[in-house]
Design a protein around this motif. Structure first.
Motif, PDB file in Angstrom:
ATOM      1  N   GLY A  35       0.926  -1.301   0.109  1.00 19.18           N
ATOM      2  CA  GLY A  35      -0.123  -0.143   0.001  1.00 19.18           C
ATOM      3  C   GLY A  35       0.687   1.316  -0.087  1.00 19.18           C
ATOM      4  O   GLY A  35       0.114   2.292   0.043  1.00 19.18           O
ATOM      5  N   ALA A  36       2.189   1.092  -0.043  1.00 19.57           N
ATOM      6  CA  ALA A  36       3.120   2.405   0.003  1.00 19.57           C
ATOM      7  C   ALA A  36       2.647   3.006   1.335  1.00 19.57           C
ATOM      8  O   ALA A  36       2.588   4.685   1.187  1.00 19.57           O
ATOM      9  CB  ALA A  36       2.960   3.246  -1.364  1.00 19.57           C
ATOM     10  N   THR A  37       2.582   2.342   2.457  1.00 20.26           N
ATOM     11  CA  THR A  37       2.013   2.677   3.492  1.00 20.26           C
ATOM     12  C   THR A  37       2.928   3.538   4.579  1.00 20.26           C
ATOM     13  O   THR A  37       4.066   2.828   4.924  1.00 20.26           O
ATOM     14  CB  THR A  37       0.992   1.503   4.305  1.00 20.26           C
ATOM     15  OG1 THR A  37       0.342   1.256   3.397  1.00 20.26           O
ATOM     16  CG2 THR A  37       0.170   2.278   5.519  1.00 20.26           C
ATOM     17  N   LEU A  38       2.750   4.577   4.826  1.00 17.42           N
ATOM     18  CA  LEU A  38       3.724   5.418   5.894  1.00 17.42           C
ATOM     19  C   LEU A  38       3.449   4.469   7.261  1.00 17.42           C
ATOM     20  O   LEU A  38       2.274   4.560   7.837  1.00 17.42           O
ATOM     21  CB  LEU A  38       3.496   6.731   6.304  1.00 17.42           C
ATOM     22  CG  LEU A  38       4.218   7.402   7.281  1.00 17.42           C
ATOM     23  CD1 LEU A  38       5.831   7.587   6.739  1.00 17.42           C
ATOM     24  CD2 LEU A  38       3.724   9.008   7.388  1.00 17.42           C
ATOM     25  N   LEU A  39       4.355   3.996   7.744  1.00 21.45           N
ATOM     26  CA  LEU A  39       4.272   3.519   9.263  1.00 21.45           C
ATOM     27  C   LEU A  39       4.742   3.945  10.472  1.00 21.45           C
ATOM     28  O   LEU A  39       4.063   3.930  11.492  1.00 21.45           O
ATOM     29  CB  LEU A  39       4.997   2.063   9.250  1.00 21.45           C
ATOM     30  CG  LEU A  39       4.619   1.006   7.865  1.00 21.45           C
ATOM     31  CD1 LEU A  39       5.630  -0.225   8.381  1.00 21.45           C
ATOM     32  CD2 LEU A  39       3.242   0.576   8.235  1.00 21.45           C
ATOM     33  N   GLY A  96      -8.868   0.568  10.592  1.00 25.29           N
ATOM     34  CA  GLY A  96      -8.683   2.091  10.880  1.00 25.29           C
ATOM     35  C   GLY A  96      -8.118   2.828   9.664  1.00 25.29           C
ATOM     36  O   GLY A  96      -7.932   3.921   9.743  1.00 25.29           O
ATOM     37  N   VAL A  97      -7.680   1.827   8.798  1.00 25.28           N
ATOM     38  CA  VAL A  97      -6.925   2.404   7.242  1.00 25.28           C
ATOM     39  C   VAL A  97      -5.848   3.548   7.940  1.00 25.28           C
ATOM     40  O   VAL A  97      -5.812   4.583   7.282  1.00 25.28           O
ATOM     41  CB  VAL A  97      -7.979   3.173   6.696  1.00 25.28           C
ATOM     42  CG1 VAL A  97      -7.274   3.474   5.130  1.00 25.28           C
ATOM     43  CG2 VAL A  97      -9.044   2.339   6.317  1.00 25.28           C
ATOM     44  N   ARG A  98      -5.039   3.127   8.721  1.00 18.42           N
ATOM     45  CA  ARG A  98      -4.033   3.987   9.309  1.00 18.42           C
ATOM     46  C   ARG A  98      -2.855   4.451   8.000  1.00 18.42           C
ATOM     47  O   ARG A  98      -2.197   3.497   7.577  1.00 18.42           O
ATOM     48  CB  ARG A  98      -3.235   3.285  10.444  1.00 18.42           C
ATOM     49  CG  ARG A  98      -4.276   3.089  11.685  1.00 18.42           C
ATOM     50  CD  ARG A  98      -3.527   2.463  12.683  1.00 18.42           C
ATOM     51  NE  ARG A  98      -4.333   2.014  13.699  1.00 18.42           N
ATOM     52  CZ  ARG A  98      -4.596   2.845  14.918  1.00 18.42           C
ATOM     53  NH1 ARG A  98      -3.966   4.154  14.921  1.00 18.42           N
ATOM     54  NH2 ARG A  98      -5.426   2.419  15.762  1.00 18.42           N
ATOM     55  N   ALA A  99      -3.088   5.587   7.697  1.00 12.09           N
ATOM     56  CA  ALA A  99      -2.007   6.153   6.772  1.00 12.09           C
ATOM     57  C   ALA A  99      -2.262   5.495   5.374  1.00 12.09           C
ATOM     58  O   ALA A  99      -1.276   5.761   4.554  1.00 12.09           O
ATOM     59  CB  ALA A  99      -0.600   6.100   7.243  1.00 12.09           C
TER      60      ALA A  99
END
Length: 361
Positions: A35-39, A96-99
């Motif tokens: 997801g190219a997600t910021l953790l 929560g779809v976090r970031a």
């Protein structure tokens, strides 16, 4: 010590990650390729050798280093500014779809159905009962790192996904390439999402971002300022009312009017704000600040809307962070005729949405 930003590869469980670190170690960001997600985004409040200004000279008694060292240690403490996924299970569950990066649609599509270019589409074929679908496909798509530029002042990463293709996602028979560019600097994180229609038909498309920010826990004592003039009115399912019925001037809704900065208190918010007033540089800034420390986050965006969610229904750590979400369009935009032209992405065309956040300690 390195003289430019550095990238290192890692894992969150079995999910690949990349970590970006500043030359002096004061800025650190972790991204999942899923997801190219910021953790995580951590910034050190100060630097060793740098002190807060004193209003009057300190009285010297006897030689000692301890108080100054303690002050420097406080200044050098890294501050986590986002509330992202903590482990692989959370990342894959998407609770929560976090970031999360939201594309090809942010928020909900009513009943999972929409009409586009003369055809009906069902995003949840065969589903009965709960037909809730939200926040698109990008947040769970596989991305790969396709480019990186490192300087002494910033790191620029480009990630790409080619997973949105006909037959891959029910009810979305369109072909998009998604490029996400992260620019990570000293105290700023900027993101650009660019979609390219590589198919043969016009696709409905919009994007956004769903970050959670934290300056103190809980969020009740934080101060929020939103330069919006209109609230999007919704029904009980959080779907905007038809046409102009959805537009409520904030002068008529003082409980959700944050044009003048004010404390969140016990406000429960899951709402979209429109008619954002840009600054001289053309970008809108929403400001979240902590009166106890003076720290503030400026969430900026070029165009679009801002969705606010105070995290009251999260599975963990409710009201310990607040989602301030730059989005290109409103909830259920796919079903709003007045937005059809704005959403349409023609074959061979691209669209970008730029946003980010600046930290001011």
């Amino acid at each position: 010590m390195a003289d430019t930003y550095e990238i290192t590869e890692g894992l969150l469980g079995e999910e690949p990650t990349v970590t970006v670190s500043a030359p002096d170690g004061r800025t650190r960001a972790v991204l999942a390729l899923h997801g190219a997600t910021l953790l995580s985004w951590r910034v050190t409040r100060g630097t060793t050798g740098q002190r807060r200004e004193r209003t009057e000279p300190a009285e010297r008694t006897e030689p000692t280093e301890a108080p100054e060292l303690a002050e420097l240690a406080e200044l050098a403490e890294p501050t986590e500014l986002t509330d992202g996924y903590r482990d692989e299970t959370e990342l894959l569950s998407q609770d929560g779809v976090r970031a999360g990066l939201l594309a090809p649609f942010p928020n909900r599509v009513a009943d999972g159905r929409y009409h586009h270019d003369g055809r009906d589409h069902d995003l949840l074929p065969g589903r009965v009962g709960d037909r809730t679908i939200y926040h698109g496909f990008a947040r769970e798509a596989p991305f790969r790192l396709v480019g990186a530029t490192m300087t002494a002042d910033s790191a620029r990463l480009r990630l790409r996904s080619t997973s949105i293709r006909p037959g891959r996602y029910p009810g979305y028979p369109f072909a998009l390439d998604l490029d996400v560019e992260y620019t990570i600097g000293h105290r700023e994180l900027a993101i650009e999402i660019r979609a390219t229609n590589v198919g043969e038909t016009t696709a409905p498309y919009a994007s956004g971002w769903h970050p959670y920010f934290t300056l103190s826990r809980p969020i009740d004592d934080l101060v929020l300022q939103i330069p919006a003039h209109t609230l999007i009115r919704t029904d009980a399912s959080l779907i905007p009312l038809p046409g102009k019925e959805a537009l409520l001037p904030l002068d008529r809704c003082p409980d959700l009017d944050f044009r003048t900065p004010r404390k969140l208190g016990d406000a429960v918010i899951d709402a979209c704000f429109a008619d954002l007033a840009p600054g001289p540089d053309g970008r809108t800034e929403t400001v979240l600040s902590d009166p106890a420390t003076g720290d503030e986050l400026r969430i900026w965006q070029h165009g679009g809307y801002l969705h606010v969610f105070t995290g009251d229904t999260l599975a963990r750590d409710r009201r310990t962070s607040i989602a301030l979400e730059p989005v290109e369009t409103t909830t259920d935009a796919f079903n709003r005729p007045e937005l059809a032209t704005a959403l349409s992405l023609e074959p061979g065309r691209q669209r970008e949405f730029r946003f980010g956040v600046t930290y001011r300690p």
